[in-house]
Design an enzyme around this catalytic site. Structure first.
Site, PDB file in Angstrom:
ATOM      1  N   LYS A  19     -22.115 109.993 -35.015  1.00  0.00           N
ATOM      2  CA  LYS A  19     -23.471 109.645 -35.439  1.00  0.00           C
ATOM      3  C   LYS A  19     -24.057 110.583 -36.491  1.00  0.00           C
ATOM      4  O   LYS A  19     -25.132 110.317 -37.029  1.00  0.00           O
ATOM      5  CB  LYS A  19     -24.403 109.645 -34.225  1.00  0.00           C
ATOM      6  CG  LYS A  19     -24.546 111.012 -33.563  1.00  0.00           C
ATOM      7  CD  LYS A  19     -25.486 110.963 -32.373  1.00  0.00           C
ATOM      8  CE  LYS A  19     -25.679 112.354 -31.796  1.00  0.00           C
ATOM      9  NZ  LYS A  19     -26.616 112.363 -30.658  1.00  0.00           N
ATOM     10  N   GLY A  64     -21.961 112.814 -24.110  1.00  0.00           N
ATOM     11  CA  GLY A  64     -22.974 113.004 -25.150  1.00  0.00           C
ATOM     12  C   GLY A  64     -24.384 113.011 -24.590  1.00  0.00           C
ATOM     13  O   GLY A  64     -24.604 112.856 -23.386  1.00  0.00           O
ATOM     14  N   VAL A 121     -32.210 116.970 -35.437  1.00  0.00           N
ATOM     15  CA  VAL A 121     -32.977 117.942 -36.196  1.00  0.00           C
ATOM     16  C   VAL A 121     -33.691 118.950 -35.284  1.00  0.00           C
ATOM     17  O   VAL A 121     -33.924 120.093 -35.671  1.00  0.00           O
ATOM     18  CB  VAL A 121     -34.001 117.208 -37.101  1.00  0.00           C
ATOM     19  CG1 VAL A 121     -35.115 116.577 -36.278  1.00  0.00           C
ATOM     20  CG2 VAL A 121     -34.586 118.142 -38.142  1.00  0.00           C
ATOM     21  N   SER A 177     -31.311 115.682 -28.922  1.00  0.00           N
ATOM     22  CA  SER A 177     -29.908 115.293 -28.775  1.00  0.00           C
ATOM     23  C   SER A 177     -29.023 116.191 -29.630  1.00  0.00           C
ATOM     24  O   SER A 177     -29.463 116.787 -30.613  1.00  0.00           O
ATOM     25  CB  SER A 177     -29.715 113.827 -29.186  1.00  0.00           C
ATOM     26  OG  SER A 177     -29.980 113.656 -30.560  1.00  0.00           O
ATOM     27  N   LYS A 226     -30.443 103.259 -38.093  1.00  0.00           N
ATOM     28  CA  LYS A 226     -29.745 103.465 -39.367  1.00  0.00           C
ATOM     29  C   LYS A 226     -28.825 102.296 -39.716  1.00  0.00           C
ATOM     30  O   LYS A 226     -28.300 102.221 -40.830  1.00  0.00           O
ATOM     31  CB  LYS A 226     -28.965 104.778 -39.320  1.00  0.00           C
ATOM     32  CG  LYS A 226     -29.875 106.006 -39.258  1.00  0.00           C
ATOM     33  CD  LYS A 226     -29.096 107.283 -39.070  1.00  0.00           C
ATOM     34  CE  LYS A 226     -30.049 108.483 -39.077  1.00  0.00           C
ATOM     35  NZ  LYS A 226     -31.045 108.426 -38.000  1.00  0.00           N
ATOM     36  N   GLU A 241     -28.911 109.603 -47.140  1.00  0.00           N
ATOM     37  CA  GLU A 241     -30.111 109.742 -46.295  1.00  0.00           C
ATOM     38  C   GLU A 241     -31.281 108.955 -46.869  1.00  0.00           C
ATOM     39  O   GLU A 241     -31.558 108.998 -48.063  1.00  0.00           O
ATOM     40  CB  GLU A 241     -30.486 111.228 -46.187  1.00  0.00           C
ATOM     41  CG  GLU A 241     -31.527 111.507 -45.129  1.00  0.00           C
ATOM     42  CD  GLU A 241     -31.650 112.991 -44.846  1.00  0.00           C
ATOM     43  OE1 GLU A 241     -31.850 113.345 -43.680  1.00  0.00           O
ATOM     44  OE2 GLU A 241     -31.549 113.798 -45.798  1.00  0.00           O
TER      45      GLU A 241
END
Length: 635
Positions: A376, A300, A463, A459, A418, A551
């Protein structure tokens, strides 16, 4: 064959130029001597007696000066780039050569008939004869007297400091650019010149001079420029439709070398103003050197950077573990292509598979475990909670239990902001993982450490790549809500935090990076559009689509009951962990596991809320954006 012929041709031209330069310099020996005698004769005819001295001296001076020219390396440099070092070599060759020549003549005939004024005038004229043509040639080439190659792009440099000076010096040698002017906000520099290029005004004059001078590219030569200055320049360049490139930051220019080759496109990090976290390298090296390190999720974004950085601290062995075949192949191939890497093993495995993971621990016996494996993506985990729980909760439990059983020194959980007051399943699963590791820390010899940070620029699944794809398609760029904000960091920053936490942690801590101010996502979208040379709303539409399930509008880095304190690292904070009753948590996890695949989404979410009481639904109504918020964001 063609390349060999070109090489021979190039070498022949190179030798020819050196011989021409050498012949030019030797011709100046008699010219300088005759000029000296001519001045001695008050610009009149040189007496016949003096001509005999001239001939006698030249028999000595020409071979001596030839040796001096060669010995002091007058032909190492190129006339096109004549500079101060070349002048120093000329002075050494001329004055030492002249001194030796006069000394030999003294031993031959005691300098009979040699005027004393000639002893001083000859090296002066020879120095002038050797330097003036070189400087004139460079000046003509630099300014090209209007003949500079049309292929070069007209360039405006911003910054007349040390970096700007070094960059402009390199630019005038580079045929890809035609420096037309410099801008600097220092009034004391305006009106002056760097290497023949005028400092025309300040940054406020950018638009005027871009249009007046028909600029094609703006070069930012201010390594210390802050995000506000960079945003101002990028916005102006996007509006004017000119390319904007920059020198790297001061940290990237640690070697102090500035050149055209180091110019790069302006990055999102430059506009966000995030400073890369500096590691206490000695402490990290002491921890990792000679150790066996297991990195889960090694394919990742975070895991692969962990592998890269860990490899630089001379570990005894690195185990790269991932369940994604392509991701694992990519990082393994990258490691294989590096010049110097420690021994490593790529292992294709799922952290949820207890038997497989036990086999890996048995074979490799890791000293350090860096656990980055996780699901994630918030909406996907929200729609598939069972899979998110199996990996983020029970996968973590498998690896953490084995770390304790096999006597691992340190286990580091890669968590997320989060997990604080979660409003989605992904955040709740990561909070359960934090709780489990904190509970284990109290009953295990292994030090269990948690690192918590915000979004990572670039990543996979973040976004930034999404916006980039949307911009490349011409838009629209979709933002969930006008006021939504997020904390951001670069991938190297995130990994620096993990490694530093690994080194400084004693067990049970939650380390949090001091991430500065949160960034509005709509502002991030605007900056990315400008970096693409376009204007928001004019060239690319920004469309608000409403918050997605689970969200938040604003993320948090620590819970209200977690008192935040400083650490020995200026950019890393520690959130005091809340007490965890491991026995109760284990019973709750057993119940949660029994619900998977049988109770449906509502059943597993209900148990998650019992384990994490702060897990609540997002406060803003999903999928709707108030019209006034949209108007405010767009204007």
């Amino acid at each position: 064959m063609v390349n060999e012929m070109k090489g021979i041709e190039y070498f022949t031209k190179f030798l020819l130029k050196r011989w021409v330069a050498f012949a030019h310099d030797l011709v100046w020996v008699p010219i300088a001597l005759v000029l000296a005698f001519w001045i001695r004769a008050n610009l009149g005819a040189i007496p016949p007696l003096h001509w005999e001295v001239v001939y006698g001296f030249l028999l000595i001076a020409i071979p001596v000066q030839a040796v001096a020219f060669y010995f002091f390396g007058l032909y190492r440099g190129i006339w096109r780039f004549a500079s101060i070092p070349d002048l120093i070599r000329i002075l050494q060759a001329v004055w030492i050569g002249a001194a030796v020549s006069f000394l030999l003549l003294f031993f031959a005939d005691r300098l009979v008939g040699m005027p004393r004024s000639v002893i001083l005038l000859y090296p002066l004229f020879l120095t002038l004869g050797l330097t003036a043509p070189r400087l004139l040639y460079r000046w003509v080439k630099d300014h090209r007297l209007g003949l500079k190659a049309s292929a070069g792009r007209r360039t405006l440099v911003i910054g007349a400091g040390r970096a700007g000076d070094m960059l402009v010096r390199d630019l005038v040698k580079n045929e890809s650019y035609v420096p037309a002017g410099i801008l600097d906000d220092d009034p004391g520099k305006q009106g002056r010149a760097l290497h023949g290029i005028r400092i025309l005004g300040g940054l406020s004059d950018l638009e005027r001079f871009v249009e007046k001078l028909r600029i094609e590219v703006v070069l930012v030569a201010i390594p210390t420029a802050g995000p506000r200055v960079m945003r101002r320049i990028v916005e102006a360049c996007a509006h004017l439709k000119v390319e904007c490139v920059t020198l790297p930051s001061m940290m990237e220019l640690a070697d102090g070398q500035v050149s055209v080759s180091r110019l790069r496109r302006v990055r999102l990090e430059d506009l966000l103003g995030r400073a890369v976290v500096r590691l206490d390298d000695a402490r990290v090296c002491e921890l990792l050197a000679g150790k066996r390190v297991l990195v889960t999720g090694a394919g990742g974004s975070i895991g692969s950077e962990l592998v890269r950085q860990v490899a630089g601290y001379a570990p005894a062995h690195v185990v790269l573990l991932d369940q994604g075949e392509f991701n694992l192949y990519s990082i393994e191939r990258e490691m294989a292509e590096r010049d110097a890497v420690p021994p490593y093993t790529a292992v294709l495995a799922d952290v949820r598979d207890d038997a497989r993971m036990r086999e890996i621990f048995e074979v490799h016996r890791p000293d350090i475990v860096l656990h980055a494996a996780a699901y994630k993506h918030v909406p996907l985990v929200e729609d598939n909670p069972d899979e998110g729980i199996r990996t983020n909760v029970f996968g973590t439990r498998v690896v953490a239990d084995l770390a304790g059983e096999y006597g691992v020194e340190r286990f580091v959980l890669v968590s997320t902001d989060k997990a604080v007051n979660p409003t989605n399943v992904m955040g709740a699963t990561k909070r359960v993982a934090e709780l489990y590791c904190q509970g284990l820390n109290a009953v295990s010899e292994t030090a269990f450490i948690t690192t918590r940070f915000g979004n990572v620029l670039g990543s996979a699944g973040s976004v930034v790549p999404l916006f980039r794809e949307q911009i490349e398609r011409g838009g629209p760029v979709t933002v969930t809500h006008p006021e939504i904000t997020r904390f951001f960091m670069t991938i190297p920053e995130a990994v620096s935090l993990i490694l530093q936490a690994t080194a400084m942690g004693e067990g049970g801590e939650i380390f949090v990076l001091d991430m500065g101010e949160p960034v509005r996502i709509v502002d991030l979208a605007r900056e990315m559009i400008r970096l693409s040379g376009l204007e928001p709303e004019k060239d690319v539409e920004i469309r608000f689509v409403g918050l997605r399930p689970g969200e938040k509008l604003h993320e948090e880095l620590f819970h209200g009951q977690e008192s935040l304190v400083g650490t020995t690292h200026p950019k890393i904070l520690r959130a005091a962990a809340r007490n965890v009753a491991l026995g109760d948590l284990v019973r709750e996890l057993t119940e949660l596991e029994s619900k998977l695949g049988s109770e449906g989404q509502a059943g597993v979410v209900k148990v998650l809320r019992e384990i994490v009481p702060e897990f609540t639904v997002a406060p803003v109504e999903v999928g709707k954006v108030p019209a006034q918020e949209t108007a405010k964001a767009l204007h």
